[in-house]
Motif scaffolding. Structure first.
Motif, PDB file in Angstrom:
ATOM      1  N   UNK A 266      -0.315  -4.325   3.704  1.00 34.34           N
ATOM      2  CA  UNK A 266       0.775  -4.309   2.639  1.00 34.34           C
ATOM      3  C   UNK A 266       0.496  -2.930   2.063  1.00 34.34           C
ATOM      4  N   UNK A 267       1.164  -2.844   0.956  1.00 31.83           N
ATOM      5  CA  UNK A 267       1.185  -1.325   0.411  1.00 31.83           C
ATOM      6  C   UNK A 267       0.647  -1.764  -1.239  1.00 31.83           C
ATOM      7  N   UNK A 268      -0.699  -1.398  -1.383  1.00 39.77           N
ATOM      8  CA  UNK A 268      -1.229  -1.835  -2.638  1.00 39.77           C
ATOM      9  C   UNK A 268      -0.670  -1.212  -3.856  1.00 39.77           C
ATOM     10  N   UNK A 269       0.120  -0.127  -3.776  1.00 37.31           N
ATOM     11  CA  UNK A 269       0.645   0.248  -5.000  1.00 37.31           C
ATOM     12  C   UNK A 269       1.811  -0.755  -5.712  1.00 37.31           C
ATOM     13  N   UNK A 270       2.607  -1.563  -4.546  1.00 37.52           N
ATOM     14  CA  UNK A 270       3.338  -2.426  -4.919  1.00 37.52           C
ATOM     15  C   UNK A 270       2.931  -3.309  -5.778  1.00 37.52           C
ATOM     16  N   UNK A 271       1.579  -3.710  -5.695  1.00 38.26           N
ATOM     17  CA  UNK A 271       0.957  -4.776  -6.434  1.00 38.26           C
ATOM     18  C   UNK A 271       1.026  -4.217  -7.816  1.00 38.26           C
ATOM     19  N   UNK A 272       0.498  -2.981  -8.058  1.00 41.10           N
ATOM     20  CA  UNK A 272       0.600  -2.136  -9.363  1.00 41.10           C
ATOM     21  C   UNK A 272       1.969  -2.155  -9.918  1.00 41.10           C
ATOM     22  N   UNK A 273       3.070  -1.943  -8.985  1.00 44.33           N
ATOM     23  CA  UNK A 273       4.476  -1.770  -9.583  1.00 44.33           C
ATOM     24  C   UNK A 273       5.023  -3.244 -10.149  1.00 44.33           C
TER      25      UNK A 273
END
Length: 180
Positions: free
Chosen positions: A157-164
């Motif tokens: 997955x894309x970790x910065x999507x968790x931050x967003x």
């Protein structure tokens, strides 16, 4: 000055390298997970104002290693089990593979096509963490074209999507029913 010998003699099990503070949104979820699991992680940054330096983690040791060639000197002499980075071009430009690192892992920080990286950007990593399964075929294509060994490819997955998502959860919702 003796620092190189100290770096080489001390094996770091898990090390993150960030070449710029803008990648904190990629690495923060990873640091949080290491902290939750109680696993020590060393985080080297080339940004003196990287947000990791002001975090109060118990298990993450953050260190500013200098900018430019000073940072690359650290990287070229490091001794680590696993190195995780978003920086492409390992063993192409200034950043050379250290003979004292067991495994280099690149984490894609995009949900787009990995073929957009500059030539040889991912070629010398041992593994790549992908944001989607469609990227596997593209990396295998490059490996075949360049006659390179296959890397370990894992879709995470894309970790910065968790931050967003966290930002979105904390953002007040509009109650208007009109379309935007």
């Amino acid at each position: 000055g003796g620092k190189a010998e100290k770096i080489i003699n001390t094996k770091i099990p898990y090390l993150v390298f960030s070449d710029h503070k803008r990648y904190w949104n990629v690495f923060k979820p990873i640091c949080d997970e290491f902290g939750k699991r109680g696993i020590d992680l060393v985080y080297w940054t080339a940004s003196p104002d990287d947000p990791v330096l002001s975090e109060q983690y118990k298990y993450i040791k953050a260190q500013f290693i200098g900018e430019g060639n000073k940072a690359f000197a650290h990287l070229n002499m490091m001794n680590a089990g696993l190195v995780l980075s978003t920086t492409p071009g390992l063993d192409v430009y200034q950043w050379k593979r250290s003979k004292n690192v067991d495994y280099y892992v690149h984490i894609l920080h995009m949900v787009s096509d990995p073929l957009t990286y500059r030539m040889f950007g991912l070629d010398f990593y041992d593994a790549v963490l992908l944001s989607g399964p469609y990227q596997i075929e593209q990396i295998r294509y490059l490996e075949n074209k360049r006659n390179k060994n296959q890397k370990d490819l894992q879709v995470v997955g894309c970790t910065y999507m968790d931050s967003m998502l966290e930002k979105l959860k904390n953002h007040p919702r509009k109650t208007s029913k009109s379309k935007t």
